[in-house]
Write a protein that holds these residues in place. Structure first.
Motif, mmCIF file in Angstrom:
data_model
loop_
_atom_site.group_PDB
_atom_site.id
_atom_site.type_symbol
_atom_site.label_atom_id
_atom_site.label_comp_id
_atom_site.label_asym_id
_atom_site.label_seq_id
_atom_site.Cartn_x
_atom_site.Cartn_y
_atom_site.Cartn_z
ATOM 1 N N ILE A 152 0.767 -1.172 -0.193
ATOM 2 C CA ILE A 152 0.074 -0.098 0.012
ATOM 3 C C ILE A 152 1.026 1.256 -0.117
ATOM 4 O O ILE A 152 1.964 1.289 0.780
ATOM 5 C CB ILE A 152 -0.888 -0.031 1.259
ATOM 6 N N LEU A 171 -4.756 0.542 7.772
ATOM 7 C CA LEU A 171 -3.503 0.260 6.621
ATOM 8 C C LEU A 171 -3.219 -0.957 7.410
ATOM 9 O O LEU A 171 -3.009 -1.994 6.365
ATOM 10 C CB LEU A 171 -2.357 1.459 6.670
ATOM 11 N N LEU A 175 -3.615 -4.932 5.111
ATOM 12 C CA LEU A 175 -2.252 -5.560 4.254
ATOM 13 C C LEU A 175 -1.795 -6.989 4.848
ATOM 14 O O LEU A 175 -2.538 -7.513 5.837
ATOM 15 C CB LEU A 175 -0.933 -4.865 5.026
ATOM 16 N N LEU A 181 4.255 -0.999 3.583
ATOM 17 C CA LEU A 181 3.536 0.372 3.501
ATOM 18 C C LEU A 181 4.676 1.286 2.942
ATOM 19 O O LEU A 181 5.768 1.266 3.821
ATOM 20 C CB LEU A 181 3.026 0.538 4.728
#
Length: 322
Positions: A152, A171, A175, A181
């Motif tokens: 991401i 987030l 994942l 990330l």
């Protein structure tokens, strides 16, 4: 003021009282306990959603969809970000770009081996990306996040969100195990930003390296830090969550000193401020050459150029070992 990182309500230092772009009143303060710099107060989620879905791109780009020069700039930057990922062994997988803008990164990363999608709050930009590149970009924001991903990315997005802590929670949940990330934000410690061009209505938070890591520390471990002008950090999702690790008193004191020392002399002579007019002229000349190209052709040419450069570099490295 309640700090969004440490929740302290005791003690803050005011750094700015006006918006750098509009000169309208804008209070920005630094928490004396953890060092996080934020607007005071933070707008509500409803206000932010309305602003970013309709007004933000017009205010900052003066357009409801990217112009050719914006496509070229975003495409050039997208290739640099892709190289940053691949240089750190992230070269494939299911990728989501949040705050996808005109879709340049989604399109180019797809050409480089990722299975890429995007989320973009501005309806006009999302429609532009899907129309010109065939991208899978959904008009929405972080609250609309669905599915699970290997990678991401958020480029200059986190500083616009109401709560960075809540953002990292969402987030992490999106994942896959061992997911990566990539966060990029303006770096408050940089020396290449004009002292009169730092604080804006659209930026709710201003991160140092330590405060960004602290905001993520409950959910993520650091993989790579890059502070070339902007602050880029690759994080790895934690398998087991830990307590938030706040910046030390020493790092908070160092940040306070850093903020006091930022000034025109540093910007002009160390940060390259004196050379910026020359760089801007070069950029304008390049952009004039591509102003009549279609968005897709502009990006395809950038991708092709990068491929040739990589091929030439590989040949040079091979010859060096012969």
């Amino acid at each position: 003021m309640k700090c969004a990182l440490c929740s302290s309500t005791e003690g803050h230092e005011n750094l700015s009282y006006q918006d750098s772009k509009t000169t309208k009143p804008l209070l920005v303060s630094m928490c004396n306990h953890c060092g996080l710099i934020q607007q005071n107060p933070i707008p509500s989620k409803a206000e932010l959603c309305r602003y970013y879905s309709h007004d933000y791109r017009q205010d900052y780009k003066h357009s409801f969809e990217p112009k050719p020069k914006h496509v070229y700039r975003a495409g050039t930057t997208a290739m640099q970000r892709i190289h940053f990922l691949t240089d750190n062994n992230i070269s494939s997988g299911k990728l989501l770009d949040i705050g996808a803008g005109g879709g340049e990164f989604v399109y180019l990363s797809s050409k480089q081996g990722f299975n890429s999608k995007g989320l973009e709050p501005n309806i006009g930009y999302a429609e532009f990306a899907n129309k010109h590149y065939g991208n899978q970009i959904t008009a929405g924001n972080l609250d609309d996040l669905q599915g699970s991903y290997d990678v991401i990315t958020l480029f200059h997005v986190l500083e616009h969100l109401a709560s960075p802590i809540d953002a990292f929670a969402k987030l992490h949940a999106a994942l896959n195990p061992n997911g990566k990330l990539l966060i990029e934000v303006p770096w408050i410690e940089t020396n290449d930003a004009s002292p009169k061009n730092i604080y804006f209505k659209a930026h709710l938070y201003y991160f140092s390296t330590e405060t960004l890591i602290a905001c993520a520390s409950h959910y993520f471990d650091v993989v790579k830090i890059d502070t070339q002008s902007n602050l880029k950090i690759i994080f790895k999702a934690k398998a087991q969550l830990t307590e938030t690790t706040l910046p030390s008193p020493q790092s908070v004191a160092a940040l306070k000193t850093r903020m006091k020392n930022k000034g025109w002399g540093e910007y002009l002579f160390i940060g390259g401020g004196l050379l910026k007019p020359v760089k801007q002229l070069r950029r304008i000349l390049k952009e004039r050459q591509i102003k009549d190209g279609s968005p897709k052709n502009i990006l395809d040419n950038l991708s092709l150029k990068q491929s040739f450069q990589s091929h030439d570099n590989n040949n040079l490295q091979t010859k060096a070992y012969e």
